[in-house]
Design an enzyme around this catalytic site. Structure first.
Site, PDB file in Angstrom:
ATOM      1  N   GLY A  63       0.816  -1.204   0.000  1.00  0.00           N
ATOM      2  CA  GLY A  63       0.000   0.000   0.000  1.00  0.00           C
ATOM      3  C   GLY A  63       0.851   1.255   0.000  1.00  0.00           C
ATOM      4  N   ARG A  91      -7.944  -2.692  -1.045  1.00  0.00           N
ATOM      5  CA  ARG A  91      -7.719  -1.649  -0.037  1.00  0.00           C
ATOM      6  C   ARG A  91      -8.203  -0.294  -0.543  1.00  0.00           C
ATOM      7  NH1 ARG A  91      -1.756  -2.548   2.405  1.00  0.00           N
ATOM      8  NH2 ARG A  91      -2.517  -0.955   3.836  1.00  0.00           N
ATOM      9  N   SER A 135      -3.280   9.247   8.540  1.00  0.00           N
ATOM     10  CA  SER A 135      -2.591   8.345   7.623  1.00  0.00           C
ATOM     11  C   SER A 135      -1.308   8.985   7.122  1.00  0.00           C
ATOM     12  CB  SER A 135      -3.484   7.994   6.425  1.00  0.00           C
ATOM     13  OG  SER A 135      -2.752   7.290   5.442  1.00  0.00           O
ATOM     14  N   GLN A 137       0.585   7.596   4.982  1.00  0.00           N
ATOM     15  CA  GLN A 137       0.666   7.318   3.555  1.00  0.00           C
ATOM     16  C   GLN A 137      -0.052   8.397   2.743  1.00  0.00           C
ATOM     17  OE1 GLN A 137      -0.634   3.326   2.715  1.00  0.00           O
ATOM     18  NE2 GLN A 137       0.931   2.387   3.997  1.00  0.00           N
ATOM     19  N   ASP A 298       0.673  -0.723  13.476  1.00  0.00           N
ATOM     20  CA  ASP A 298       1.241  -1.985  12.987  1.00  0.00           C
ATOM     21  C   ASP A 298       1.525  -2.973  14.106  1.00  0.00           C
ATOM     22  OD1 ASP A 298       1.171  -1.374  10.294  1.00  0.00           O
ATOM     23  OD2 ASP A 298       3.151  -0.457  10.295  1.00  0.00           O
ATOM     24  N   LYS A 325      -6.284  -3.327   6.252  1.00  0.00           N
ATOM     25  CA  LYS A 325      -4.873  -3.590   5.989  1.00  0.00           C
ATOM     26  C   LYS A 325      -4.766  -4.778   5.019  1.00  0.00           C
ATOM     27  CE  LYS A 325      -2.893  -0.467   8.625  1.00  0.00           C
ATOM     28  NZ  LYS A 325      -1.945   0.544   8.084  1.00  0.00           N
ATOM     29  N   ARG A 329      -7.247  -7.258  10.122  1.00  0.00           N
ATOM     30  CA  ARG A 329      -6.378  -7.671  11.228  1.00  0.00           C
ATOM     31  C   ARG A 329      -7.123  -7.797  12.551  1.00  0.00           C
ATOM     32  NH1 ARG A 329      -0.867  -4.210   9.718  1.00  0.00           N
ATOM     33  NH2 ARG A 329      -0.240  -5.590   7.999  1.00  0.00           N
ATOM     34  N   ARG A 371       2.243  -9.378   9.242  1.00  0.00           N
ATOM     35  CA  ARG A 371       2.283  -8.996  10.660  1.00  0.00           C
ATOM     36  C   ARG A 371       1.473  -9.967  11.524  1.00  0.00           C
ATOM     37  NH1 ARG A 371       5.372  -4.674  10.605  1.00  0.00           N
ATOM     38  NH2 ARG A 371       5.132  -3.166   8.912  1.00  0.00           N
TER      39      ARG A 371
END
Length: 412
Positions: A63, A91, A135, A137, A298, A325, A329, A371
């Site tokens: 991502g 995503r 975010s 990102q 994370d 994600k 998760r 992860r």
């Protein structure tokens, strides 16, 4: 990516062996950047401009690659397509598409998911944009686009997020204006574009999100004594250490220094959680929520594993981002902990794990998420009996050496 936009040759040392980073290099090659990759040394040579790719850019499972490349491509004068694997195509990408369109790029997709077709515009229109979700990102996507905007672009964030992009832009000589948050205003990061800057060498710090699994394992396994050198201790990434200390972990940091505008140091961990004196058997679960979450996002599945071993367990909220994600998760963490005998309550935006409890070995499903696989490898170390992790090879996305390195430090 920043080196690819700089003029000249940059040498990047201690470069990650992850599939995500290899994917990024592949995309840069398709964009006309000269890339030499020898072990953990990468040499990037660029004229500061990119070329139209002949084929769609495959971002694999990353991502970060897709969202940051989108920002780079928005200010170019050609059309490019960004795609990825099945997980990445599911995503959400609307969060980057909106600001890039506002800056003048044409961005097309089906239902705001990859593949994304970007027709760049040069120069882009500057804007002031407040992030609707915390975010790093999205922030980084806009900042990279701002390098090709005509004027001042500012990104505002109510909740601080990881600042590696800002730090690296500054290391390469891009002037930024950074304002801290106050009670009445959000934090801001501004760039005056168009920005031209030269190449520079970079030494990469060790990734604390990868080190986190070994830190947690050493804290949970009695009589452990683990030293991790040259790990990045950026304050927007190292809150995980503070939380583990709160839970009773014996963790020290030392030899802290600046390396290429990033704080780096040594982490020492001694095994055996020693709960603070105010935490008894009737203690309430430690509560993680709000502004803490972006700095821990994370590590939350791993903290859920740790939570099974502390008085009161752990409760996490405001973490709905975990559901979008590489896999969901929250659902994966809950299902796998239950398989190992933990009592877990699932919420839309998090979960509550009761503790302490002795985990038992089980078959757990990584769901193809690196992860999740690594978090439950840590759980397996403290569980009674054998644990099988399905699709464990997915760790290669971020940490191909994970299981070999784990084998090297575990004493049976």
């Amino acid at each position: 990516m920043i080196a690819a936009l700089a003029q000249g040759t940059s040498c990047l040392r201690d470069f990650s062996t992850s599939e995500d980073c290899a994917t990024t290099l592949s995309c840069l090659r398709q964009l006309g950047v000269r890339v030499s990759h020898d072990g953990q040394v990468v040499v990037i040579t660029s004229a500061g401009t990119l070329k139209a790719p002949a084929e769609p850019l495959d971002c694999g499972n990353s991502g970060s690659t897709m969202r940051l490349l989108a920002g780079m491509l928005a200010g170019q004068t050609f059309t490019a397509t960004l795609t990825g694997d099945e997980s990445l195509r599911a995503r959400p990408m609307g969060r980057i598409m909106e600001p890039l369109k506002m800056m003048g790029a044409r961005v097309e997709s089906q239902a705001a998911h990859a593949p994304i077709i970007i027709t760049g515009h040069s120069p882009l229109t500057p804007l002031s944009y407040e992030l609707p979700v915390a975010s790093a990102q999205v922030k980084s996507c806009i900042l990279l686009a701002a390098l090709n905007a005509e004027g001042r672009t500012e990104v505002l964030e109510k909740t601080p997020t990881r600042d590696h992009t800002e730090r690296m832009l500054q290391w390469f000589g891009v002037p930024l204006q950074i304002t801290r948050a106050s009670e009445s205003s959000a934090a801001g990061i501004a760039i005056e574009g168009p920005a031209q800057f030269g190449a520079r060498d970079v030494s990469m710090p060790g990734d604390i999100s990868s080190a986190a699994f070994f830190i947690a394992a050493a804290a949970l396994v009695p009589q452990s004594n683990l030293v991790i050198e040259n790990v990045g201790l950026n304050p927007t990434r190292s809150q995980f250490l503070s939380v583990l200390r709160l839970f009773g972990a014996d963790i020290e940091t030392e030899n802290i220094r600046d390396q290429c505008n990033e704080p780096v140091g040594t982490v020492r961990v001694r095994g055996g959680m020693s709960p603070p004196s105010d935490r008894g058997p009737n203690s309430k679960a430690p509560y993680l929520c709000g502004s803490m979450i972006p700095a821990l996002i994370d590590e939350l599945p791993l903290l859920a594993v740790v939570g099974t071993q502390i008085e009161g367990g752990i409760e996490i909220h405001d973490a709905a981002e975990l559901r979008v994600k590489e896999t969901d998760r929250i659902a994966a963490t809950v299902a796998n902990l239950r398989a190992m005998g933990a009592e877990v309550e699932e919420y839309d935006d998090g979960f509550r794990v009761k503790g302490p409890i002795r985990l038992h070995g089980a078959t757990v499903d990584s769901r193809g998420d690196h992860r999740i696989a690594m978090a439950f490898a840590v759980a397996a170390l403290i569980a009674e009996g054998e644990t099988e992790i399905r699709d464990a090879d997915c760790v290669a996305v971020s940490f191909p050496e994970f299981f070999d390195l784990l084998e090297s430090v575990v004493v049976y």
